[in-house]
Scaffold this motif. Structure first.
Motif, mmCIF file in Angstrom:
data_model
loop_
_atom_site.group_PDB
_atom_site.id
_atom_site.type_symbol
_atom_site.label_atom_id
_atom_site.label_comp_id
_atom_site.label_asym_id
_atom_site.label_seq_id
_atom_site.Cartn_x
_atom_site.Cartn_y
_atom_site.Cartn_z
ATOM 1 N N LEU A 112 5.049 20.256 -21.533
ATOM 2 C CA LEU A 112 5.822 19.069 -21.880
ATOM 3 C C LEU A 112 5.945 18.889 -23.384
ATOM 4 N N HIS A 113 4.842 19.022 -24.127
ATOM 5 C CA HIS A 113 4.881 18.756 -25.560
ATOM 6 C C HIS A 113 5.683 19.812 -26.324
ATOM 7 N N LYS A 114 5.762 21.027 -25.761
ATOM 8 C CA LYS A 114 6.613 22.043 -26.390
ATOM 9 C C LYS A 114 8.095 21.688 -26.222
ATOM 10 N N ASN A 160 0.828 -1.215 0.000
ATOM 11 C CA ASN A 160 0.000 0.000 0.000
ATOM 12 C C ASN A 160 0.860 1.262 0.000
ATOM 13 N N ASN A 161 1.943 1.244 0.780
ATOM 14 C CA ASN A 161 2.831 2.420 0.818
ATOM 15 C C ASN A 161 3.417 2.723 -0.555
ATOM 16 N N LEU A 162 3.834 1.665 -1.269
ATOM 17 C CA LEU A 162 4.413 1.871 -2.595
ATOM 18 C C LEU A 162 3.372 2.413 -3.564
ATOM 19 N N LEU A 163 2.178 1.848 -3.537
ATOM 20 C CA LEU A 163 1.121 2.314 -4.441
ATOM 21 C C LEU A 163 0.724 3.746 -4.131
ATOM 22 N N ASP A 164 0.669 4.095 -2.833
ATOM 23 C CA ASP A 164 0.335 5.477 -2.446
ATOM 24 C C ASP A 164 1.400 6.450 -2.949
ATOM 25 N N SER A 165 2.660 6.052 -2.810
ATOM 26 C CA SER A 165 3.748 6.925 -3.232
ATOM 27 C C SER A 165 3.767 7.097 -4.754
ATOM 28 N N ILE A 166 3.457 6.008 -5.479
ATOM 29 C CA ILE A 166 3.370 6.102 -6.942
ATOM 30 C C ILE A 166 2.227 7.029 -7.336
ATOM 31 N N GLU A 167 1.118 6.954 -6.645
ATOM 32 C CA GLU A 167 -0.032 7.820 -6.940
ATOM 33 C C GLU A 167 0.311 9.289 -6.677
ATOM 34 N N LYS A 168 1.008 9.550 -5.559
ATOM 35 C CA LYS A 168 1.382 10.931 -5.221
ATOM 36 C C LYS A 168 2.341 11.531 -6.252
ATOM 37 N N CYS A 169 3.217 10.694 -6.796
ATOM 38 C CA CYS A 169 4.238 11.234 -7.703
ATOM 39 C C CYS A 169 3.643 11.718 -9.019
ATOM 40 N N LYS A 170 2.378 11.351 -9.287
ATOM 41 C CA LYS A 170 1.738 11.787 -10.543
ATOM 42 C C LYS A 170 1.618 13.309 -10.625
ATOM 43 N N THR A 171 1.654 13.964 -9.472
ATOM 44 C CA THR A 171 1.477 15.421 -9.459
ATOM 45 C C THR A 171 2.812 16.180 -9.421
ATOM 46 N N ARG A 172 3.920 15.478 -9.586
ATOM 47 C CA ARG A 172 5.215 16.170 -9.597
ATOM 48 C C ARG A 172 5.252 17.170 -10.761
ATOM 49 N N ASP A 173 6.068 18.209 -10.581
ATOM 50 C CA ASP A 173 6.099 19.272 -11.597
ATOM 51 C C ASP A 173 6.871 18.843 -12.843
ATOM 52 N N LEU A 174 6.808 19.678 -13.856
ATOM 53 C CA LEU A 174 7.413 19.370 -15.141
ATOM 54 C C LEU A 174 8.929 19.206 -15.040
ATOM 55 N N ALA A 175 9.581 20.046 -14.249
ATOM 56 C CA ALA A 175 11.038 19.963 -14.119
ATOM 57 C C ALA A 175 11.453 18.604 -13.558
ATOM 58 N N GLY A 218 -2.387 9.182 -15.881
ATOM 59 C CA GLY A 218 -2.631 10.209 -14.855
ATOM 60 C C GLY A 218 -1.449 11.055 -14.447
ATOM 61 N N VAL A 219 -0.291 10.844 -15.033
ATOM 62 C CA VAL A 219 0.863 11.703 -14.710
ATOM 63 C C VAL A 219 0.610 13.088 -15.286
ATOM 64 N N GLU A 220 0.797 14.123 -14.462
ATOM 65 C CA GLU A 220 0.411 15.479 -14.872
ATOM 66 C C GLU A 220 1.563 16.285 -15.462
ATOM 67 N N ALA A 221 2.794 16.108 -14.939
ATOM 68 C CA ALA A 221 3.945 16.917 -15.395
ATOM 69 C C ALA A 221 3.555 18.390 -15.485
#
Length: 672
Positions: free
Chosen positions: A533-535, A492-507, A578-581
């Protein structure tokens, strides 16, 4: 205008520019402007057939010499007594204190002052002794046996930080210093050299003792000066007075020269020098402690070999020799296959060394290591990085051959050589590449997936068929719970951390992708410039080269990376999962009414009330530009605790310094 007058003006101007560029590290004109004046001088010299003695054209190296002429020094060049540990340093100081106290008890009418100390770097190069008569360089020699050295005037003239003339015109003086080759210059030289140089000390010594001055000139040597050994018509009362004299006469004095009233403070700064020596662009093998008062020096005198008023403290060696035993080949996340050398265990810089880097096959060829297995080699270790093999001790091909692999040592795929490197192009099927890419993607400075490690990446690769970072976002609880050492909580901890990382910034996302030849600073700059990102993915080489600190190689790397269908598919898959970048926040308006607005600031030393990153952010928000090195363009140096050479250089250049952290905080908070 009279050609002679024109030449005199040009020589004076060019020597002034040389002094600011090579001695003060503070250029007054661009290279283009300098070159135009230099070419003008060359033309005048060719037309007139006259070359002035201090013309900069004399630094390119003249004809090959037939041999070295002995030079008898006007005053002895002493060796230094050496202390191997702190206890021996304290014993040296205790003897000095006792001698001064004994003298004062016997001579109450001419008391000696309290001891003060100068702390200097001990350069690892070749000792130089320069003779100036009526302001003109008339001889230069090696140390030799301390009484007689070898005349190397033509070689020393090629060192652009050595003044050919000085303002002091009253008789003869002899000045001592150290000829060195900067490490950055050595690295640049070795990039194209037919015979790479093994280390900076040998490179400097070999160049200065070479009978062909043109060879000396090619190595672009440098020199620092630290003593006036003989002088007519001038005396000094202190070491500081002598060093000021050297600076005033355009000699290059190393900025890391500090003065102390308390011997315990000397010990503290010694430790700092040892910790930061790997940051220097030249070799040192220790530090030198000198008593500053000249009257005390005279009374303390000399042994048969050493001055009693100075001592050298030797650091752990950073270079040594050992035997190259074997070479193995490792695969990295970009597919690059790099050699790792196993050497006979040896003590170096306080640790036992058994593995050394060899960089690539081009490195092996350039360093004459192709037939070096079983041979003795030079190795060097700086800071905590893996030691590097510098070259063979002998020039003969007297060892066994290092065999280059033709197929990937991990997956058996045929290797491709690109430039000096070997590559495995099996991105989808080479386990070390896959594991390294996923581990980098999850690392703290990238997507920051908590508790993730290379062991986790290996387990996911082997048991759940994870082949690229995008696969991390498809993991399910039911899959993870079946794995060894994966309980319910860990899954569960790993899945939660993977879910949270989806909102990391573009850099962070761009850095996580692992674009070759780019680091955090470049990916942050890309994110702030393109904000999409696409630019970034569709940017051309021309667009990228126009950005700060992006050259052709980095631009080509970025374009090639995003042109790869494998990369594109992986990115689109992550976005679909769901990764936002996310684009960075719009930059906050810069305050223009701050003390720091429009100024270039350097931070050095340790701050206690905020981190270096926090201080940088605060300064940038106030309109300052924060840089890492001190130059004439620097406006302010903020010096925290244990500030070292940057503070010393700022003081030498007359740059404003803020050495009180409370004052720095006050200015940060103050509005004009």
């Amino acid at each position: 205008m009279d050609p002679m007058h024109s030449m005199e003006e040009l020589v004076a101007k060019l020597n002034q520019y040389n002094y600011h560029y090579y001695t003060l590290d503070a250029p007054l004109v661009s290279d283009k402007e300098y070159d135009a004046l230099y070419d003008q001088l060359v033309s005048l010299e060719q037309e007139s057939g006259i070359v002035l003695p201090d013309s900069p054209t004399q630094r390119v190296g003249g004809e090959i010499l037939k041999g070295f002429t002995p030079h008898r020094h006007l005053a002895p060049l002493w060796s230094l007594d050496k202390a191997q540990n702190i206890e021996q340093l304290r014993s040296w100081n205790a003897r000095a204190v006792k001698l001064v106290n004994d003298y004062n008890s016997k001579n109450p009418d001419s008391l000696l002052p309290q001891l003060q100390y100068a702390l200097e770097l001990k350069f690892d190069g070749l000792t130089l002794n320069l003779t100036y008569t009526d302001g003109r360089l008339t001889q230069a020699s090696t140390r030799g046996n301390g009484t007689v050295g070898e005349g190397i005037l033509e070689q020393v003239k090629t060192i652009k930080s050595v003044p050919l003339t000085i303002p002091f015109h009253e008789g003869t003086i002899e000045v001592q210093g150290e000829g060195i080759m900067n490490l950055s210059v050595l690295a640049k030289y070795n990039e194209t050299a037919a015979e790479p140089l093994k280390n900076a000390r040998n490179a400097a010594a070999g160049a200065l003792r070479n009978l062909n001055p043109k060879v000396t000139a090619e190595r672009r040597l440098n020199a620092f000066f630290y003593n006036v050994g003989y002088a007519e018509n001038i005396t000094f009362t202190s070491h500081k007075e002598m060093m000021d004299f050297l600076r005033e006469n355009r000699f290059k004095v190393n900025p890391y020269l500090t003065y102390f009233d308390n011997f315990d403070d000397v010990m503290e700064h010694l430790a700092e020098i040892e910790q930061t020596r790997s940051e220097l662009d030249f070799l040192i093998d220790g530090a030198v402690i000198k008593i500053t008062d000249m009257r005390i020096r005279e009374i303390m005198g000399y042994t048969d070999k050493f001055p009693r008023w100075a001592v050298a403290y030797k650091f752990e060696a950073e270079e040594t020799t050992t035997v190259l035993q074997s070479v193995t080949w490792n695969v990295g996340r970009t597919g690059k296959v790099t050699p790792l050398a196993r050497v006979e265990a040896v003590e170096l810089a306080g640790v036992t060394v058994q593995n050394c880097t060899l960089n690539n096959v081009g490195d092996i060829e350039r360093k004459n290591l192709k037939f070096a297995l079983g041979s003795r080699v030079f190795i060097r270790r700086s800071n905590d990085v893996i030691p590097e093999i510098l070259g063979k001790v002998t020039e003969e091909n007297d060892g066994e051959e290092i065999i280059y692999p033709e197929t990937c040592p991990a997956c058996g795929f045929p290797l491709e050589q690109r430039g000096a490197h070997l590559f495995c192009n099996n991105k989808l099927g080479c386990k070390p590449q896959i594991v390294a890419r996923i581990t980098h993607f999850a690392s703290r400075n990238a997507m920051d997936i908590e508790t993730f490690s290379d062991k986790t990446a290996i387990q996911l690769h082997d048991e759940l068929n994870v082949r690229e970072p995008a696969d991390l976002f498809t993991l399910q609880f039911d899959d993870l719970i079946k794995l060894e050492r994966f309980g319910e909580k860990k899954a569960n901890n790993l899945l939660d951390s993977i879910e949270k990382c989806k909102t990391r910034d573009l850099a962070s996302f761009l850095y996580a992708l692992g674009i070759p030849n780019t680091g955090k600073a470049t990916t942050r700059m890309l994110a702030e410039h393109f904000r999409d990102l696409h630019k970034v993915m569709s940017a051309s080489v021309e667009e990228l080269v126009a950005l700060p600190d992006v050259g052709d190689i980095v631009a080509e790397s970025i374009v090639s990376f995003f042109a790869d269908p494998f990369t594109q598919a992986g990115i689109e898959k992550m976005l679909a999962l769901g990764v936002e970048a996310k684009a960075p926040e719009a930059p906050k308006p810069v305050s223009t009414d701050s003390y720091f607005n429009g100024k270039t600031v350097v931070l050095t030393g340790t701050l206690h009330q905020m981190t270096r990153d926090e201080a940088t952010s605060r300064l940038e928000a106030l309109g300052a530009t924060v840089t890492g090195s001190v130059s004439k363009k620097t406006d302010i140096v903020v010096a925290g605790e244990k500030a070292g050479s940057k503070l010393a250089k700022a003081q030498q250049l007359g740059i404003e310094t803020i050495e009180d952290e409370d004052e720095f905080i006050r200015l940060l908070n103050q509005q004009a």
